[in-house]
Structure formats: structure tokens, C-alpha cells
Scaffold this motif. Structure first.
Motif, PDB file in Angstrom:
ATOM      1  N   ALA A 159      -1.305   3.551   4.892  1.00 57.50           N
ATOM      2  CA  ALA A 159      -0.068   3.144   5.153  1.00 57.50           C
ATOM      3  C   ALA A 159       0.077   3.841   6.661  1.00 57.50           C
ATOM      4  N   SER A 160      -0.326   5.268   6.627  1.00 56.61           N
ATOM      5  CA  SER A 160      -0.308   5.779   8.162  1.00 56.61           C
ATOM      6  C   SER A 160      -0.991   5.154   9.142  1.00 56.61           C
ATOM      7  N   MET A 161      -2.186   4.413   8.935  1.00 61.21           N
ATOM      8  CA  MET A 161      -2.842   3.570   9.866  1.00 61.21           C
ATOM      9  C   MET A 161      -2.298   2.233   9.655  1.00 61.21           C
ATOM     10  N   ASN A 162      -1.101   1.777   9.405  1.00 61.76           N
ATOM     11  CA  ASN A 162      -0.890   0.330   9.311  1.00 61.76           C
ATOM     12  C   ASN A 162       0.439   0.329  10.016  1.00 61.76           C
ATOM     13  N   SER A 163       0.673  -0.931  10.426  1.00 62.84           N
ATOM     14  CA  SER A 163       2.104  -1.086  10.991  1.00 62.84           C
ATOM     15  C   SER A 163       3.280  -0.959   9.957  1.00 62.84           C
ATOM     16  N   ASP A 164       4.378  -0.825  10.456  1.00 64.05           N
ATOM     17  CA  ASP A 164       5.541  -0.739   9.608  1.00 64.05           C
ATOM     18  C   ASP A 164       5.944  -2.000   9.015  1.00 64.05           C
ATOM     19  N   VAL A 165       5.757  -3.036   9.738  1.00 64.13           N
ATOM     20  CA  VAL A 165       6.201  -4.418   8.811  1.00 64.13           C
ATOM     21  C   VAL A 165       5.119  -4.663   7.803  1.00 64.13           C
ATOM     22  N   GLU A 166       3.862  -4.218   7.999  1.00 64.55           N
ATOM     23  CA  GLU A 166       3.071  -4.621   7.023  1.00 64.55           C
ATOM     24  C   GLU A 166       3.214  -3.850   5.744  1.00 64.55           C
ATOM     25  N   VAL A 167       3.659  -2.552   6.043  1.00 65.29           N
ATOM     26  CA  VAL A 167       3.922  -1.456   5.112  1.00 65.29           C
ATOM     27  C   VAL A 167       5.079  -2.080   4.148  1.00 65.29           C
ATOM     28  N   ALA A 168       6.072  -2.601   4.886  1.00 62.63           N
ATOM     29  CA  ALA A 168       7.401  -2.742   4.282  1.00 62.63           C
ATOM     30  C   ALA A 168       7.169  -4.093   3.533  1.00 62.63           C
ATOM     31  N   ARG A 169       6.155  -4.676   3.865  1.00 61.48           N
ATOM     32  CA  ARG A 169       5.840  -6.378   2.985  1.00 61.48           C
ATOM     33  C   ARG A 169       5.241  -5.603   1.783  1.00 61.48           C
ATOM     34  N   GLY A 170       4.600  -4.696   1.589  1.00 61.17           N
ATOM     35  CA  GLY A 170       3.748  -4.095   0.548  1.00 61.17           C
ATOM     36  C   GLY A 170       2.344  -4.163   0.629  1.00 61.17           C
ATOM     37  N   ALA A 171       1.885  -4.253   1.769  1.00 59.70           N
ATOM     38  CA  ALA A 171       0.299  -4.313   2.025  1.00 59.70           C
ATOM     39  C   ALA A 171      -0.328  -2.967   1.636  1.00 59.70           C
ATOM     40  N   PHE A 172      -1.108  -2.912   0.740  1.00 60.75           N
ATOM     41  CA  PHE A 172      -1.931  -1.791   0.709  1.00 60.75           C
ATOM     42  C   PHE A 172      -2.903  -1.359   1.779  1.00 60.75           C
ATOM     43  N   PHE A 173      -3.829  -2.120   1.997  1.00 59.64           N
ATOM     44  CA  PHE A 173      -4.887  -2.058   3.146  1.00 59.64           C
ATOM     45  C   PHE A 173      -4.394  -2.700   4.212  1.00 59.64           C
ATOM     46  N   PRO A 174      -4.610  -1.903   5.327  1.00 58.96           N
ATOM     47  CA  PRO A 174      -4.249  -2.460   6.598  1.00 58.96           C
ATOM     48  C   PRO A 174      -5.198  -3.592   7.007  1.00 58.96           C
ATOM     49  N   THR A 175      -4.432  -4.765   7.845  1.00 59.14           N
ATOM     50  CA  THR A 175      -5.237  -5.709   8.299  1.00 59.14           C
ATOM     51  C   THR A 175      -5.947  -5.226   9.524  1.00 59.14           C
ATOM     52  N   GLN A 176      -5.438  -4.269  10.220  1.00 64.31           N
ATOM     53  CA  GLN A 176      -6.007  -3.717  11.467  1.00 64.31           C
ATOM     54  C   GLN A 176      -5.481  -2.000  11.329  1.00 64.31           C
ATOM     55  N   PHE A 177      -6.556  -1.287  11.530  1.00 66.79           N
ATOM     56  CA  PHE A 177      -6.324   0.035  11.533  1.00 66.79           C
ATOM     57  C   PHE A 177      -6.039   0.543  12.986  1.00 66.79           C
ATOM     58  N   THR A 178      -5.125   1.575  12.890  1.00 69.36           N
ATOM     59  CA  THR A 178      -4.386   1.733  14.408  1.00 69.36           C
ATOM     60  C   THR A 178      -4.061   3.392  13.910  1.00 69.36           C
ATOM     61  N   LEU A 179      -4.110   3.992  15.005  1.00 70.62           N
ATOM     62  CA  LEU A 179      -3.605   5.349  14.938  1.00 70.62           C
ATOM     63  C   LEU A 179      -2.379   5.515  15.770  1.00 70.62           C
ATOM     64  N   ALA A 180      -1.533   4.334  16.155  1.00 69.55           N
ATOM     65  CA  ALA A 180      -0.348   4.451  16.968  1.00 69.55           C
ATOM     66  C   ALA A 180       0.570   5.327  16.354  1.00 69.55           C
ATOM     67  N   ASN A 181       0.739   5.060  14.991  1.00 65.71           N
ATOM     68  CA  ASN A 181       1.943   5.964  14.366  1.00 65.71           C
ATOM     69  C   ASN A 181       1.699   7.492  14.522  1.00 65.71           C
TER      70      ASN A 181
END
Length: 287
Positions: free
Chosen positions: A37-59
């Protein structure tokens, strides 16, 4: 496997392996979710996605501007670190007196240390606040809202456990070393600093790590006894989590990233002192 080992085993091998797998999964799955979740976007996490579709360190980059994380980390390191050092020093000095000297009230003090550990911290929140507020009114000094006021509160709670840990550890040290030092002309203070201190590192690490975690993880006292400039990282995370819930899209990704950043110092501390922790927790005896 020897017959004695089979006798000592309480569960058959399948149950033992299954239990270990369940325990490891109970710890690893939530941790894996936080990392993802720390490497996922806030929208994807709010939707309940477990694994991020695109890993990012922006958070991890955003949290330093979204919340006062740097200031909170600095306050926590200063307060918790000072509590760990001071409580360990006071604990070893007090334990040395309680273990090596006989005097009236010694056993009462030792039993009192155990009794103090059984008092819930929540019951002391209001009394501590009243005492600190009264000290500010009668002595003309500001206690509530300062980092040293929180330091005094944590030190009070950490000392009983730290002293008892050092008491049990010093009981396991051979007295012959101290007797040899006294024959060479060392005083009680010299024995303490030249003999006891070098031999007591495992016990000091246990008491220090416990005191550090007490100050690092506390939210209740820190939220009452601090102001924005002296808030610890635990309070900063609590406020950030409560405030982000009211937004259109909760900042779950940044919350998870901030949680991992705040947990990193504790993990590093454990990795550095783990060999001392095992020795300090298993050494000594209760007499």
C-alpha cells in the motif's frame, strides 16, 4: 531426532508446522499489505487493491511535506533516547545498591517495584496532568507542552521495569570479581564503574530498549502533555490518520509509508542490539 526430544515435543510434526505457518502468515500478511500500500496510489488503496498495478515511491517523498514527520521523528528520538539512557544509568546504580548491600526496607523496595508495574498507565494520565499543571502554577515553570515534561513522565514509568531487570541481571554476576577489585583498593563507586558496568551491557540494553519503546510507541500521554512543536511521531501519525479520513480520497498510501518510516528506527535498533537482548532477558536469577 533423539527420543528425549520426541518426549519433550508437545505437538506432532504436522500440527507444529501448521501452527508455525499460521503464526508467520498472521505477521507477514499485514506487513506485506502495508509495504504494498505504501508503494501504491491512494485511489487504488481506497478501492481495496492489495498489490499495486504500478510500484511508486511517491508516497515516501510526499509524507515529508504532508505532515510534520521530520519534527515528530526528531522529538521522539530525543525524548525516547534520553529516557533510555537516563533510566538505564539510574537502574544499574539502584540495582547495585539493592543487590550488593543489606539495609532495612530493601525487600519492600523490591516488592514495590513489582507492584508499580501492575498499575495501568491509563489510570495515571489525569493525576500526572494535574501534578504537572500544579507544578507550573506553584513553581512558575511550564511543564505541560515541553519535551522534558514528557521525558519525566516516561522516566517514571520506565524505571520500575528497568531496575528490576538490572536487579535480576546483577544477581547472576559473580561476587568474586568485585571482591578481587576491593582487594586491589577499589571503592564501591570504582567497582560499579570499572567492574559492573562493563559486565552489564546485556541487561543495560534490555532496560534501555524497553524504555526507548515506551517513549516511542506512546500516544496517550504524548497527546496530552505536548503541543504541536513538541509532538512525538506517534501523535503526528494519529493526527494525520484522523484528519485524512475526512478527505474525498483518504491518504492511505501516505499513511502506510509514514508508518513504515516510523517503524524503521525500532527495527534498526533491534537488529543492532539483538544479541544483547537475548543475553539480557535470559540472564540472572530471582532470589
Amino acid at each position: 531426532m533423539t527420543q528425549s526430544a520426541e518426549v519433550m515435543r508437545l505437538l506432532p510434526t504436522p500440527f507444529l508446522v501448521g501452527g508455525l505457518v499460521v503464526l508467520c502468515a498472521a505477521v507477514a500478511v499485514p506487513l506485506l499489505y502495508i509495504v504494498c500500500a505504501s508503494m501504491n496510489s491512494d485511489v487504488e488503496v481506497a478501492r481495496g487493491a492489495f498489490f499495486p498495478t504500478q510500484f511508486t515511491l511517491a508516497n515516501y517523498a510526499k509524507i515529508w511535506s504532508t505532515l510534520p514527520l521530520g519534527r515528530g521523528l526528531a522529538n521522539s528520538v530525543m525524548i525516547a533516547g534520553l529516557v533510555a539512557i537516563v533510566s538505564s544509568l539510574i537502574a544499574i546504580i539502584t540495582a547495585y545498591v539493592l543487590v550488593r548491600f543489606e539495609f532495612r526496607g530493601r525487600l519492600t523496595i523490591l516488592r514495590g517495584l513489582i507492584g508499580l508495574q501492575s498499575v495501568p498507565g491509563g489510570l495515571l494520565l489525569l493525576p500526572v496532568f494535574v501534578v504537572f499543571a500544579s507544578a507550573g502554577n506553584y513553581l512558575g515553570i511550564t511543564v505541560i507542552g515541553t519535551w522534558w515534561g514528557l521525558f519525566l513522565a516516561y522516566l517514571t514509568f520506565a524505571l520500575p521495569f528497568s531496575i528490576w531487570v538490572m536487579v535480576t541481571y546483577l544477581r547472576g554476576l559473580p561476587k568474586e570479581l568485585e571482591e578481587a577489585a576491593r582487594i586491589d583498593g577499589a571503592s564501591s563507586v570504582g567497582v560499579l564503574f570499572r567492574i559492573i558496568f562493563p559486565l552489564s551491557w546485556p541487561g543495560l540494553v534490555v532496560s534501555g530498549v524497553f524504555s526507548f519503546l515506551l517513549g516511542w510507541n506512546d500516544v496517550m500521554f504524548a497527546s496530552v502533555l505536548t503541543r504541536p512543536s513538541t509532538q512525538t511521531v506517534a501523535v503526528v501519525l494519529q493526527i494525520f490518520g484522523a484528519s485524512s479520513e475526512g478527505g474525498a480520497v483518504p491518504l492511505y498510501g501516505q499513511m502506510m509509508a509514514a508508518s513504515l518510516v516510523c517503524a524503521a528506527p525500532v527495527v534498526i535498533l533491534y537488529l543492532i542490539f539483538q544479541r544483547f537482548l537475548v543475553g539480557g532477558l535470559t540472564a540472572g536469577s530471582v532470589k
